[in-house]
Design an enzyme around this catalytic site. Structure first.
Site, PDB file in Angstrom:
ATOM      1  N   ARG A  84      -1.051  26.887   1.263  1.00 51.93           N
ATOM      2  CA  ARG A  84      -1.609  27.552   2.015  1.00 51.93           C
ATOM      3  C   ARG A  84      -1.481  27.147   3.554  1.00 51.93           C
ATOM      4  NH1 ARG A  84      -7.547  28.804   0.560  1.00 51.93           N
ATOM      5  NH2 ARG A  84      -7.737  26.718   0.899  1.00 51.93           N
ATOM      6  N   ASP A  85      -0.684  26.010   3.880  1.00 50.49           N
ATOM      7  CA  ASP A  85      -0.435  25.561   5.213  1.00 50.49           C
ATOM      8  C   ASP A  85       0.975  25.326   5.569  1.00 50.49           C
ATOM      9  OD1 ASP A  85      -1.592  25.065   7.688  1.00 50.49           O
ATOM     10  OD2 ASP A  85      -2.280  23.214   7.463  1.00 50.49           O
TER      11      ASP A  85
END
Length: 188
Positions: A84-85
């Site tokens: 997610r990043d």
């Protein structure tokens, strides 16, 4: 050579054995998933890419970076973990030229993404469905890796910027909004 073989997802069986010897105990419970990663000395991709005066990373190097990170994501996704990043600041370049993915601090298991989650991640690399707080799967990591590659090959430009002339803050804001709304395809 990169982090995929060293990234291990463990389900904690015995908290005392797992956290043994720590002066500040971990706040984990039996059955919690825990990621163990190797230490990645070196610099981030953000600082490493400054060595290219044109601002454009050669295609073969960009492909190798993305292949190695994609291998890590394949491993993580096979273990039902979403990073997610994905961004250059979370990709590390080792002293021998391997690329490692780090900072799984906001990672979630696929089971944890079924409901609405906060907008975790970095907007410049975030998939539109995270921004719009829609349900999503592991494809959000692949999308973010695509943005990393786009920027490596385009002098760090984000998609949807005007192709000629000077760029101002309004251009950047408009380009980011277009991408996050997901209303247009990423340009060639």
């Amino acid at each position: 050579p990169h982090i995929a073989p060293a990234l291990v997802l463990h389900l904690v069986q015995n908290v005392e054995n797992f956290a043994g010897g720590l002066s500040n105990p971990l706040r984990i419970s039996a059955g919690d998933p825990v990621l163990l990663m190797s230490y990645a000395p070196g610099e981030t991709l953000s600082s490493w890419k400054r060595q290219f005066p044109s601002g454009i990373v050669p295609v073969q190097i960009a492909l190798d970076i993305c292949r190695q990170v994609a291998d890590v994501l394949d491993y993580a996704h096979a273990n039902k973990v979403i990073h997610r990043d994905i961004k250059p600041e979370n990709i590390f370049v080792s002293e021998n030229g391997d690329y490692k993915l780090g900072d799984f601090g906001i990672a979630r298991t696929l089971e944890q993404t079924s409901g609405m989650l906060s907008k975790k991640g970095t907007q410049a690399y975030m998939a539109p469905e995270i921004y719009r707080e829609e349900s999503y799967g592991s494809n959000v990591d692949i999308y973010s890796l695509g943005i990393v590659m786009y920027r490596l090959l385009n002098n760090n430009r984000i998609p949807f910027l005007p192709s000629d002339g000077p760029i101002n803050d309004n251009d950047i804001s408009l380009a980011l909004t277009k991408r996050l709304e997901g209303s247009e395809e990423i340009p060639d």
